[in-house]
Design a protein around this motif. Structure first.
Motif, mmCIF file in Angstrom:
data_model
loop_
_atom_site.group_PDB
_atom_site.id
_atom_site.type_symbol
_atom_site.label_atom_id
_atom_site.label_comp_id
_atom_site.label_asym_id
_atom_site.label_seq_id
_atom_site.Cartn_x
_atom_site.Cartn_y
_atom_site.Cartn_z
ATOM 1 N N ALA A 81 0.858 -1.182 0.000
ATOM 2 C CA ALA A 81 0.000 0.000 0.000
ATOM 3 C C ALA A 81 0.897 1.236 0.000
ATOM 4 N N ALA A 82 0.319 2.385 -0.289
ATOM 5 C CA ALA A 82 1.099 3.628 -0.357
ATOM 6 C C ALA A 82 0.315 4.781 0.245
ATOM 7 N N GLY A 91 -1.628 21.949 -0.367
ATOM 8 C CA GLY A 91 -2.277 22.232 -1.639
ATOM 9 C C GLY A 91 -2.045 21.141 -2.659
ATOM 10 N N PRO A 92 -2.933 21.056 -3.658
ATOM 11 C CA PRO A 92 -2.857 19.974 -4.645
ATOM 12 C C PRO A 92 -1.581 19.991 -5.495
ATOM 13 N N ALA A 93 -0.982 21.147 -5.710
ATOM 14 C CA ALA A 93 0.242 21.212 -6.506
ATOM 15 C C ALA A 93 1.442 20.685 -5.721
ATOM 16 N N ARG A 94 1.262 20.422 -4.438
ATOM 17 C CA ARG A 94 2.331 19.915 -3.581
ATOM 18 C C ARG A 94 2.054 18.482 -3.154
ATOM 19 N N GLN A 95 1.321 17.764 -4.005
ATOM 20 C CA GLN A 95 0.953 16.380 -3.689
ATOM 21 C C GLN A 95 1.033 15.523 -4.947
ATOM 22 N N ILE A 96 1.597 14.327 -4.788
ATOM 23 C CA ILE A 96 1.526 13.314 -5.839
ATOM 24 C C ILE A 96 0.633 12.217 -5.279
ATOM 25 N N PRO A 97 -0.605 12.111 -5.788
ATOM 26 C CA PRO A 97 -1.535 11.121 -5.249
ATOM 27 C C PRO A 97 -1.029 9.692 -5.465
ATOM 28 N N ARG A 98 -1.290 8.829 -4.509
ATOM 29 C CA ARG A 98 -0.839 7.430 -4.599
ATOM 30 C C ARG A 98 -1.427 6.720 -5.811
ATOM 31 N N SER A 99 -2.523 7.232 -6.349
ATOM 32 C CA SER A 99 -3.102 6.638 -7.562
ATOM 33 C C SER A 99 -2.191 6.839 -8.775
ATOM 34 N N ARG A 100 -1.181 7.716 -8.654
ATOM 35 C CA ARG A 100 -0.221 7.945 -9.736
ATOM 36 C C ARG A 100 1.005 7.040 -9.618
ATOM 37 N N PHE A 101 0.988 6.130 -8.634
ATOM 38 C CA PHE A 101 2.074 5.155 -8.470
ATOM 39 C C PHE A 101 1.601 3.823 -9.018
ATOM 40 N N GLN A 128 0.191 -2.451 -11.272
ATOM 41 C CA GLN A 128 -1.096 -1.997 -10.766
ATOM 42 C C GLN A 128 -0.949 -0.681 -10.011
ATOM 43 N N SER A 129 -1.973 0.146 -10.109
ATOM 44 C CA SER A 129 -2.016 1.401 -9.371
ATOM 45 C C SER A 129 -2.034 1.125 -7.872
ATOM 46 N N LEU A 130 -1.332 1.958 -7.104
ATOM 47 C CA LEU A 130 -1.374 1.849 -5.647
ATOM 48 C C LEU A 130 -2.417 2.800 -5.065
ATOM 49 N N GLY A 131 -3.451 3.098 -5.840
ATOM 50 C CA GLY A 131 -4.570 3.872 -5.333
ATOM 51 C C GLY A 131 -5.274 3.157 -4.193
ATOM 52 N N THR A 161 1.374 19.657 -13.022
ATOM 53 C CA THR A 161 1.093 20.827 -12.188
ATOM 54 C C THR A 161 1.867 20.839 -10.876
ATOM 55 N N ALA A 162 2.616 19.790 -10.587
ATOM 56 C CA ALA A 162 3.331 19.700 -9.312
ATOM 57 C C ALA A 162 4.475 20.714 -9.258
ATOM 58 N N VAL A 163 4.657 21.311 -8.097
ATOM 59 C CA VAL A 163 5.746 22.265 -7.897
ATOM 60 C C VAL A 163 6.987 21.521 -7.422
ATOM 61 N N GLY A 164 8.146 22.111 -7.665
ATOM 62 C CA GLY A 164 9.389 21.509 -7.199
ATOM 63 C C GLY A 164 9.447 21.503 -5.683
ATOM 64 N N GLY A 165 10.091 20.510 -5.115
ATOM 65 C CA GLY A 165 10.208 20.423 -3.668
ATOM 66 C C GLY A 165 10.497 19.003 -3.238
ATOM 67 N N ALA A 166 10.650 18.819 -1.947
ATOM 68 C CA ALA A 166 10.923 17.490 -1.375
ATOM 69 C C ALA A 166 9.602 16.800 -1.076
ATOM 70 N N TYR A 167 9.284 15.766 -1.814
ATOM 71 C CA TYR A 167 8.048 15.007 -1.648
ATOM 72 C C TYR A 167 8.360 13.730 -0.885
ATOM 73 N N THR A 168 7.623 13.474 0.159
ATOM 74 C CA THR A 168 7.835 12.256 0.935
ATOM 75 C C THR A 168 6.523 11.510 1.114
ATOM 76 N N GLY A 169 6.628 10.227 1.241
ATOM 77 C CA GLY A 169 5.488 9.350 1.475
ATOM 78 C C GLY A 169 6.026 7.982 1.835
ATOM 79 N N THR A 170 5.145 7.022 1.996
ATOM 80 C CA THR A 170 5.555 5.695 2.438
ATOM 81 C C THR A 170 4.923 4.610 1.580
ATOM 82 N N ILE A 171 5.738 3.640 1.204
ATOM 83 C CA ILE A 171 5.268 2.411 0.588
ATOM 84 C C ILE A 171 5.354 1.348 1.681
ATOM 85 N N THR A 172 4.243 0.696 2.012
ATOM 86 C CA THR A 172 4.192 -0.266 3.107
ATOM 87 C C THR A 172 3.943 -1.665 2.581
#
Length: 176
Positions: A81-82, A91-101, A128-131, A161-172
């Motif tokens: 899962a993710a 904000g939405p421009a500072r997020q990569i939704p897990r459905s895009r993995f 497969q999508s991790l949505g 539309t994503a802005v540059g920056g440090a994006y973090t999340g978790t794959i479990t």
């Protein structure tokens, strides 16, 4: 002008420039009796760099299930899962939704003990999508102690539309 992104993960992050590894908070999951069915995952993975609107694909390193329950019909299912990947500021421009993995397990790289092992996604065409949670690997038959390892691949489609920056999340990864 496009900004260059760096994705770091098993758990992923996006940084303009060099990336620092991020640790996985789910190193071991235990089901049933303690220390009899375990899963281990890489502590950190650097996914590299890419631009908004493009994708990046990297292997996450070895995932290993160890089943020391010994008895008859020792079956299990490993799940992946993710979370969404985000960068500070909101904000939405500072997020990569897990459905895009997208995730694909590939074939087992090593096995020991009897039984039938089934990859959740044997090839890249089956990614497969991790949505939502997905089966990463399973053992569907067999008796006695066993181990199974695989090297999954994560594909991240960075929004335009994503802005540059440090994006973090978790794959479990977990096992039961």
């Amino acid at each position: 002008m496009q900004m260059l992104w760096t994705l770091v993960g098993v758990v992923a992050a996006v940084l303009p420039g060099a990336a620092a590894p991020v640790t996985n908070q789910d190193v071991t999951r235990i089901a049933r009796q303690p220390h009899l069915l375990t899963i281990t995952v890489p502590a950190a993975v650097n996914l590299g760099s890419t631009f908004p609107g493009s994708s990046i694909s990297r292997q996450l390193g070895e995932v290993r299930v160890s089943d020391k329950r010994g008895g008859q019909n020792t079956v299990w299912t490993a799940t992946v899962a993710a979370t969404d990947f985000t960068t500070p500021g909101g904000g939405p421009a500072r997020q990569i939704p897990r459905s895009r993995f997208s995730y694909w397990s590939g074939q087992a790289t090593t096995t020991a003990g009897s039984g039938t092992r089934v990859p959740g996604q044997a090839t890249s065409a089956q990614a497969q999508s991790l949505g939502g949670p997905r089966t990463a690997f399973s053992k569907t038959s067999g008796n006695g102690n066993n181990t199974t390892a695989w090297r999954p691949t994560l594909i991240v489609a960075v929004p335009t539309t994503a802005v540059g920056g440090a994006y973090t999340g978790t794959i479990t990864h977990s096992v039961a």
